[in-house]
Structure formats: C-alpha cells, structure tokens
Design an enzyme around this catalytic site. Structure first.
Site, PDB file in Angstrom:
ATOM      1  N   SER A 142       0.848  -1.198   0.000  1.00 54.79           N
ATOM      2  CA  SER A 142       0.000   0.000   0.000  1.00 54.79           C
ATOM      3  C   SER A 142       0.876   1.237   0.000  1.00 54.79           C
ATOM      4  O   SER A 142       1.954   1.247   0.623  1.00 54.79           O
ATOM      5  CB  SER A 142      -0.890   0.022   1.246  1.00 54.79           C
ATOM      6  OG  SER A 142      -1.550   1.275   1.332  1.00 54.79           O
ATOM      7  N   TYR A 155      -1.144  -1.637  10.157  1.00 54.16           N
ATOM      8  CA  TYR A 155      -1.396  -1.943   8.734  1.00 54.16           C
ATOM      9  C   TYR A 155      -0.109  -1.777   7.927  1.00 54.16           C
ATOM     10  O   TYR A 155       0.261  -2.646   7.139  1.00 54.16           O
ATOM     11  CB  TYR A 155      -2.486  -1.009   8.223  1.00 54.16           C
ATOM     12  CG  TYR A 155      -2.846  -1.158   6.758  1.00 54.16           C
ATOM     13  CD1 TYR A 155      -3.573  -2.256   6.295  1.00 54.16           C
ATOM     14  CD2 TYR A 155      -2.481  -0.181   5.826  1.00 54.16           C
ATOM     15  CE1 TYR A 155      -3.928  -2.376   4.956  1.00 54.16           C
ATOM     16  CE2 TYR A 155      -2.826  -0.291   4.493  1.00 54.16           C
ATOM     17  CZ  TYR A 155      -3.562  -1.396   4.067  1.00 54.16           C
ATOM     18  OH  TYR A 155      -3.914  -1.502   2.728  1.00 54.16           O
TER      19      TYR A 155
HETATM   20  P1  NAP Z   1     -12.085  -4.716   0.207  1.00 54.02           P
HETATM   21  O1  NAP Z   1     -12.972  -3.998  -0.750  1.00 54.02           O
HETATM   22  O2  NAP Z   1     -12.359  -4.638   1.657  1.00 54.02           O
HETATM   23  O3  NAP Z   1     -12.045  -6.267  -0.235  1.00 54.02           O
HETATM   24  C1  NAP Z   1     -11.268  -7.167   0.515  1.00 54.02           C
HETATM   25  C2  NAP Z   1     -11.454  -8.562  -0.025  1.00 54.02           C
HETATM   26  O4  NAP Z   1     -10.637  -9.440   0.764  1.00 54.02           O
HETATM   27  C3  NAP Z   1     -12.876  -9.058   0.068  1.00 54.02           C
HETATM   28  O5  NAP Z   1     -13.173  -9.784  -1.101  1.00 54.02           O
HETATM   29  C4  NAP Z   1     -12.836  -9.991   1.282  1.00 54.02           C
HETATM   30  O6  NAP Z   1     -13.769 -11.042   1.144  1.00 54.02           O
HETATM   31  C5  NAP Z   1     -11.431 -10.545   1.181  1.00 54.02           C
HETATM   32  N1  NAP Z   1     -10.902 -11.083   2.425  1.00 54.02           N
HETATM   33  C6  NAP Z   1     -10.802 -10.485   3.646  1.00 54.02           C
HETATM   34  N2  NAP Z   1     -10.277 -11.332   4.536  1.00 54.02           N
HETATM   35  C7  NAP Z   1     -10.001 -12.485   3.874  1.00 54.02           C
HETATM   36  C8  NAP Z   1      -9.437 -13.724   4.246  1.00 54.02           C
HETATM   37  N3  NAP Z   1      -9.048 -13.970   5.501  1.00 54.02           N
HETATM   38  N4  NAP Z   1      -9.323 -14.698   3.297  1.00 54.02           N
HETATM   39  C9  NAP Z   1      -9.728 -14.479   2.031  1.00 54.02           C
HETATM   40  N5  NAP Z   1     -10.272 -13.308   1.621  1.00 54.02           N
HETATM   41  C10 NAP Z   1     -10.405 -12.333   2.527  1.00 54.02           C
HETATM   42  O7  NAP Z   1     -10.553  -4.276  -0.004  1.00 54.02           O
HETATM   43  P2  NAP Z   1      -9.801  -3.620  -1.266  1.00 54.02           P
HETATM   44  O8  NAP Z   1      -9.797  -2.163  -1.098  1.00 54.02           O
HETATM   45  O9  NAP Z   1     -10.308  -4.220  -2.533  1.00 54.02           O
HETATM   46  O10 NAP Z   1      -8.313  -4.110  -0.951  1.00 54.02           O
HETATM   47  C11 NAP Z   1      -7.649  -5.123  -1.662  1.00 54.02           C
HETATM   48  C12 NAP Z   1      -6.165  -5.063  -1.344  1.00 54.02           C
HETATM   49  O11 NAP Z   1      -5.638  -3.794  -1.729  1.00 54.02           O
HETATM   50  C13 NAP Z   1      -5.818  -5.225   0.146  1.00 54.02           C
HETATM   51  O12 NAP Z   1      -4.656  -5.999   0.288  1.00 54.02           O
HETATM   52  C14 NAP Z   1      -5.540  -3.807   0.593  1.00 54.02           C
HETATM   53  O13 NAP Z   1      -4.668  -3.750   1.707  1.00 54.02           O
HETATM   54  C15 NAP Z   1      -4.910  -3.229  -0.646  1.00 54.02           C
HETATM   55  N6  NAP Z   1      -4.990  -1.769  -0.756  1.00 54.02           N
HETATM   56  C16 NAP Z   1      -6.198  -1.144  -0.854  1.00 54.02           C
HETATM   57  C17 NAP Z   1      -6.224   0.253  -0.944  1.00 54.02           C
HETATM   58  C18 NAP Z   1      -7.531   1.009  -1.030  1.00 54.02           C
HETATM   59  O14 NAP Z   1      -7.486   2.256  -0.920  1.00 54.02           O
HETATM   60  N7  NAP Z   1      -8.665   0.376  -1.214  1.00 54.02           N
HETATM   61  C19 NAP Z   1      -5.035   0.993  -0.966  1.00 54.02           C
HETATM   62  C20 NAP Z   1      -3.827   0.306  -0.862  1.00 54.02           C
HETATM   63  C21 NAP Z   1      -3.814  -1.080  -0.777  1.00 54.02           C
HETATM   64  P3  NAP Z   1     -14.747 -11.556   2.341  1.00 54.02           P
HETATM   65  O15 NAP Z   1     -15.759 -10.474   2.571  1.00 54.02           O
HETATM   66  O16 NAP Z   1     -15.324 -12.792   1.790  1.00 54.02           O
HETATM   67  O17 NAP Z   1     -13.849 -11.749   3.526  1.00 54.02           O
END
Ligand code: NAP
Length: 247
Positions: A142, A155
């Site tokens: 991130s 985090y």
């Molecule tokens: P999100 O919308 O909250 O989606 C997270 C996904 O991870 C969901 O499909 C969730 O499914 C799944 N998940 C959570 N715990 C899990 C587990 N134990 N095993 C398998 N699946 C699991 O998050 P996002 O924003 O798309 O983030 C995706 C990645 O990008 C993450 O690694 C995050 O740290 C990174 N990131 C995001 C941002 C941002 O601004 N959004 C910025 C930098 C980095 P369930 O509901 O089924 O658990």
C-alpha cells in the site's frame, strides 16, 4: 466458455468485491480461467462467477480463509482439480482498520497480521511447489507505507512485511522463470478505504495525488494485468506504486 484445459489459471485472493473483483474480471477478459477466492462473502463471489461465466469465461468461487494454511492448501487442490495447475497468484486479500498504535487491541493486531502477512505467506509457500514454471505472483502492499500517517502503524507494518516477502521470494524462485512483484495502490474507492470516513475525509484523500482523484479498482486491475501478462515479463522483485503520483 474458454477451453479450460488450455487457459492459464489465475487465483485472485479476496476477489468477492473491490480491487480483487476488478482483477478477476480483467484477467477473465484476457482469457485466464479465474479462481474467485473469498472468506465470507459467498453471495458476492457467486454472483461475480456467474457474471464471468455468462461472458464466456471459466471461473470458480472458492471459500478459503487465507490466514489458514489448510484452507489455502485446499484452495490450490480445488483450483488444480477444476481448472488445472496455477499460473498466476494475486495476493489481494487484505484488511485495514486505522487505529492509533496505543489503542490497538491484541485481537486487531493479530487479525491484521494473520490476514495480511500470514495470508500472503501461506499462499506464497504453497505457490513455491504448485505454480507452473513461467508463472507470475502479484502481492499487495500500500502507498500508506510511504505516507506514515497516524493510525496506520499496524497496517503499514503488515505491508512492509509483504514487501520484504516480495523481494526475497523473487530471488528464491531463481530458475523457475516466475516473477514476484507487489502493487502498492494509493487510495482506491472500495469499502476498505471508504468505510468509516466522512465525505470530507474522502475528498481530502482524493485531492492528494497530482491526478486529483481517487483511484478506481480498474486502475489497479490494469497494473496487475500488466504484471501477469506478456508485457510484464522482465519486471521482477519490484514494488509498483500505482497512486496517481501521491508518493
Ligand atoms: P475490500 O474492498 O475490503 O475487499 C477485501 C477482499 O478481501 C474481500 O473480497 C474480502 O472477502 C477478502 N478477504 C478479507 N479477509 C479475507 C481472508 N481472511 N481470506 C480471504 N479473503 C479475505 O478491499 P480492497 O480495497 O479491494 O483491498 C484489496 C487489497 O488492496 C488489500 O490488500 C488492501 O490492503 C490493498 N490496498 C487497498 C487500498 C484502497 O485504498 N482500497 C489501498 C492500498 C492497498 P470476504 O468479505 O469474503 O472476507
């Protein structure tokens, strides 16, 4: 439907919504047979898979908590049985709760490390023996790691660990023609980023990058598709910061 026997197989962890769902859609549109992994959101994962299949892609939903090594082994087993040996692993699953370090509970610390770090460790360890030669691994860091904002200590620590895995694992896979990289997104309009923020806070984040908007999940799916596809073949052991120029 794509010829499942010939399609390259991609596992996308945490693909029931957000960035992971966009990656699954993008890789399916490029001809990959896709595993849509999730831990809890079965309805969303099933709906995504139904949509991908309706468009002619090969896709399956697999419930597996990435923090559980047995679940991860079973996920690879199911992928191999139903789609074939895996070519691409996208370690997208992750969680974020911003809390000052002093107020972080043991439970939140453990959960964040279990999913973000142990989850990535579990899939990487499995991929070492299960990924086809010539494969690709894309981990998730991130841009918050470069910003050092209050509330992000735990985090960011998990994402620093993921970056460490990325650099070392790329070298440990010498001779297999497998690349290992990480994407470090800036703020992306998903529930992970938006939940718990006021509209004003969201707008402040949106103004931070010189490109003056929040990223969309598709912005990151494009980067993953590049790293997973032929054009990314010479990029290895790198952290790609996709954030509109924020840091
Ligand atoms: P999100 O919308 O909250 O989606 C997270 C996904 O991870 C969901 O499909 C969730 O499914 C799944 N998940 C959570 N715990 C899990 C587990 N134990 N095993 C398998 N699946 C699991 O998050 P996002 O924003 O798309 O983030 C995706 C990645 O990008 C993450 O690694 C995050 O740290 C990174 N990131 C995001 C941002 C941002 O601004 N959004 C910025 C930098 C980095 P369930 O509901 O089924 O658990």
């Amino acid at each position: 439907m794509n010829n499942v026997k010939n399609a390259q197989v991609a596992i996308v962890t945490g693909a029931s919504r957000g960035i992971g769902a966009a990656i699954a859609r993008r890789l399916a549109s490029e001809g990959f047979a896709v595993v849509v992994n999730y831990a809890a959101s079965s309805q969303e994962a099933d709906a995504l898979v139904a949509g991908l299949k309706a468009e002619g892609a090969a896709a399956i939903a697999i419930k597996a908590d990435v923090s559980n090594a047995d679940d991860v082994r079973r996920m690879f087993d199911a992928a191999e049985q139903q789609l074939g040996r895996v070519d691409v692993l996208v370690n997208n699953a992750g969680v974020l709760k911003t809390v000052p370090l002093a107020d972080t509970s043991d439970a939140l610390y453990a959960q964040t490390f279990d999913i973000n770090v142990r989850g990535t460790f579990n899939t990487l360890r499995e991929a070492a023996s299960r990924l086809n030669d010539g494969g690709r691994i894309v981990n998730f860091s991130s841009t918050t790691l470069a910003l050092n904002m209050p509330g992000y200590a735990v985090y960011n620590a998990t994402k620093a660990a993921v970056e460490a895995f990325t650099h070392v694992f790329a070298k440990e896979l010498r001779g297999r023609n497998i690349t290992v990289n990480a994407v470090a997104p800036g703020p992306i309009a998903t529930s992970l980023f938006l939940d718990g923020k006021t509209e004003e806070q969201v707008q402040n984040f949106a103004k931070m990058p010189p490109l003056q908007r929040l990223g969309q999940p598709e912005d990151i799916a494009s980067v993953v598709a590049f790293l997973a596809g032929p054009d990314g073949a010479w990029v290895n052991g790198q952290i790609l910061r996709a954030n509109g120029g924020l840091a």
